[in-house]
Design a protein around this motif. Structure first.
Motif, PDB file in Angstrom:
ATOM      1  N   GLN A  20      -5.157 -10.112  44.495  1.00  0.00           N
ATOM      2  CA  GLN A  20      -4.464 -11.467  45.256  1.00  0.00           C
ATOM      3  C   GLN A  20      -3.395 -12.067  44.773  1.00  0.00           C
ATOM      4  O   GLN A  20      -3.396 -12.096  43.421  1.00  0.00           O
ATOM      5  N   SER A  21      -2.674 -12.403  45.622  1.00  0.00           N
ATOM      6  CA  SER A  21      -1.544 -13.150  45.381  1.00  0.00           C
ATOM      7  C   SER A  21      -1.639 -14.644  45.695  1.00  0.00           C
ATOM      8  O   SER A  21      -0.708 -15.332  45.515  1.00  0.00           O
ATOM      9  N   THR A  22      -2.794 -14.963  46.134  1.00  0.00           N
ATOM     10  CA  THR A  22      -3.096 -16.606  46.748  1.00  0.00           C
ATOM     11  C   THR A  22      -4.568 -16.692  45.989  1.00  0.00           C
ATOM     12  O   THR A  22      -5.288 -15.682  45.867  1.00  0.00           O
ATOM     13  N   MET A  23      -4.765 -17.990  45.705  1.00  0.00           N
ATOM     14  CA  MET A  23      -6.374 -18.345  45.278  1.00  0.00           C
ATOM     15  C   MET A  23      -7.235 -18.177  46.473  1.00  0.00           C
ATOM     16  O   MET A  23      -6.733 -18.939  47.597  1.00  0.00           O
ATOM     17  N   SER A  68       1.709 -17.364  42.159  1.00  0.00           N
ATOM     18  CA  SER A  68       2.424 -18.365  41.568  1.00  0.00           C
ATOM     19  C   SER A  68       1.692 -19.627  41.180  1.00  0.00           C
ATOM     20  O   SER A  68       2.291 -20.380  40.268  1.00  0.00           O
ATOM     21  N   THR A  69       0.487 -19.756  41.731  1.00  0.00           N
ATOM     22  CA  THR A  69      -0.443 -20.967  41.202  1.00  0.00           C
ATOM     23  C   THR A  69      -0.811 -20.623  39.676  1.00  0.00           C
ATOM     24  O   THR A  69      -1.450 -19.451  39.623  1.00  0.00           O
ATOM     25  N   PRO A  70      -0.485 -21.682  38.717  1.00  0.00           N
ATOM     26  CA  PRO A  70      -0.892 -21.333  37.507  1.00  0.00           C
ATOM     27  C   PRO A  70      -2.510 -21.193  37.346  1.00  0.00           C
ATOM     28  O   PRO A  70      -3.346 -22.026  37.885  1.00  0.00           O
ATOM     29  N   ASN A 100      -5.586 -12.852  35.209  1.00  0.00           N
ATOM     30  CA  ASN A 100      -4.181 -13.150  35.735  1.00  0.00           C
ATOM     31  C   ASN A 100      -3.390 -12.058  35.123  1.00  0.00           C
ATOM     32  O   ASN A 100      -3.197 -11.972  34.035  1.00  0.00           O
ATOM     33  N   VAL A 101      -2.732 -11.327  36.062  1.00  0.00           N
ATOM     34  CA  VAL A 101      -1.785 -10.489  35.400  1.00  0.00           C
ATOM     35  C   VAL A 101      -0.416 -10.646  35.795  1.00  0.00           C
ATOM     36  O   VAL A 101       0.417  -9.672  35.839  1.00  0.00           O
ATOM     37  N   ASN A 102      -0.251 -11.919  35.760  1.00  0.00           N
ATOM     38  CA  ASN A 102       1.314 -12.343  35.889  1.00  0.00           C
ATOM     39  C   ASN A 102       1.820 -11.846  34.339  1.00  0.00           C
ATOM     40  O   ASN A 102       1.289 -11.892  33.394  1.00  0.00           O
ATOM     41  N   ALA A 103       3.345 -11.820  34.441  1.00  0.00           N
ATOM     42  CA  ALA A 103       3.935 -11.560  33.036  1.00  0.00           C
ATOM     43  C   ALA A 103       3.723 -12.501  31.877  1.00  0.00           C
ATOM     44  O   ALA A 103       3.572 -13.811  32.150  1.00  0.00           O
ATOM     45  N   GLY A 104       3.058 -12.174  30.802  1.00  0.00           N
ATOM     46  CA  GLY A 104       2.966 -13.171  29.637  1.00  0.00           C
ATOM     47  C   GLY A 104       1.397 -13.479  29.502  1.00  0.00           C
ATOM     48  O   GLY A 104       1.002 -14.275  28.526  1.00  0.00           O
ATOM     49  N   HIS A 105       0.710 -13.057  30.439  1.00  0.00           N
ATOM     50  CA  HIS A 105      -0.804 -13.234  30.350  1.00  0.00           C
ATOM     51  C   HIS A 105      -1.579 -12.061  30.172  1.00  0.00           C
ATOM     52  O   HIS A 105      -1.166 -10.896  30.516  1.00  0.00           O
TER      53      HIS A 105
END
Length: 228
Positions: A20-23, A68-70, A100-105
């Motif tokens: 998912q790229s959106t909540m 992009s939503t934290p 959350n698989v964004n960079a840094g998580h």
């Protein structure tokens, strides 16, 4: 029909994965439909009426989020969150775990899954470049740079056109969803303001101190609306 991103059985466990790229708060309900379809494929319908217990694999519901939503590194959502009446022991429950698989998580998770780690780097590059140039150029630059840095290199070389097309589609979809939510919000605000104006006009009419023309001007309504 409905289809999730990935489903497979391992050691008598059935894993359903979503990207998912959106909540989306409705993932548990969607997964309920998905798991029902998967079980229907696995079960001999005739055996459901026999005296023997029909065994089924344990379900696991996972979401990989890179929007992009934290959000936190990990959180759970439940089907029972959607029930009209909250209860401590719902008769039906389904729990989804979102990572959350964004960079840094989720660095520990990333250290055990190099492909997931490299994917997060690719997404971060696209997002960064998209702030500086058109989306098409940003995706192409991210793909080229990842290949040069040996990030998903083999996959990107073999599937470059498909990756670029899917990335453009994904980002366009996110933007369209944002526009839709804004339109829904604006429509709700407009409706709310309209209702407030109507309620105020009605109260002013009941006082008997203002005529329709004065009320229309005060409440930003037409004469016809005030008369109605």
């Amino acid at each position: 029909g409905m289809k999730n991103d990935l489903a497979f059985i391992l050691d008598m466990n059935l894993y359903l994965y979503e990207h998912q790229s959106t909540m989306n708060p409705n993932i548990p309900l969607r997964d309920l439909f998905y798991i029902a379809v998967e079980y229907q494929k696995l079960v001999d319908k005739k055996s459901l009426y026999s005296s023997a217990l029909q065994k089924i694999p344990n379900p696991h519901f996972i979401v990989f989020y890179n929007g992009s939503t934290p959000i936190d590194d990990c959180y759970t959502s439940r089907l029972s969150d959607a029930f009209y009446h909250a209860t401590d022991n719902p008769s039906l429950e389904l729990i989804v775990t979102t990572f959350n698989v964004n960079a840094g998580h989720n660095t520990k998770l990333m250290s055990h899954c190099q492909i997931l780690k490299e994917y997060s780097i690719y997404v971060a590059k696209v997002r960064s470049f998209a702030e500086q140039m058109p989306l098409d150029d940003a995706i192409q630059k991210a793909v080229t740079e990842c290949i040069q840095e040996n990030i998903l290199a083999d996959f990107l070389r073999k599937n470059q056109a498909e990756v670029i097309a899917m990335s453009i589609f994904e980002y366009d979809k996110v933007e369209e969803e944002k526009k839709l939510r804004k339109a829904e919000f604006d429509a709700g605000v407009e409706q709310g303001l309209k209702q407030a104006s109507t309620d105020t006009a009605l109260r002013l009419l009941k006082t008997g101190k203002f005529d329709a023309k004065e009320i229309a001007k005060l409440c930003n309504l037409s004469i016809e609306e005030v008369n109605q």
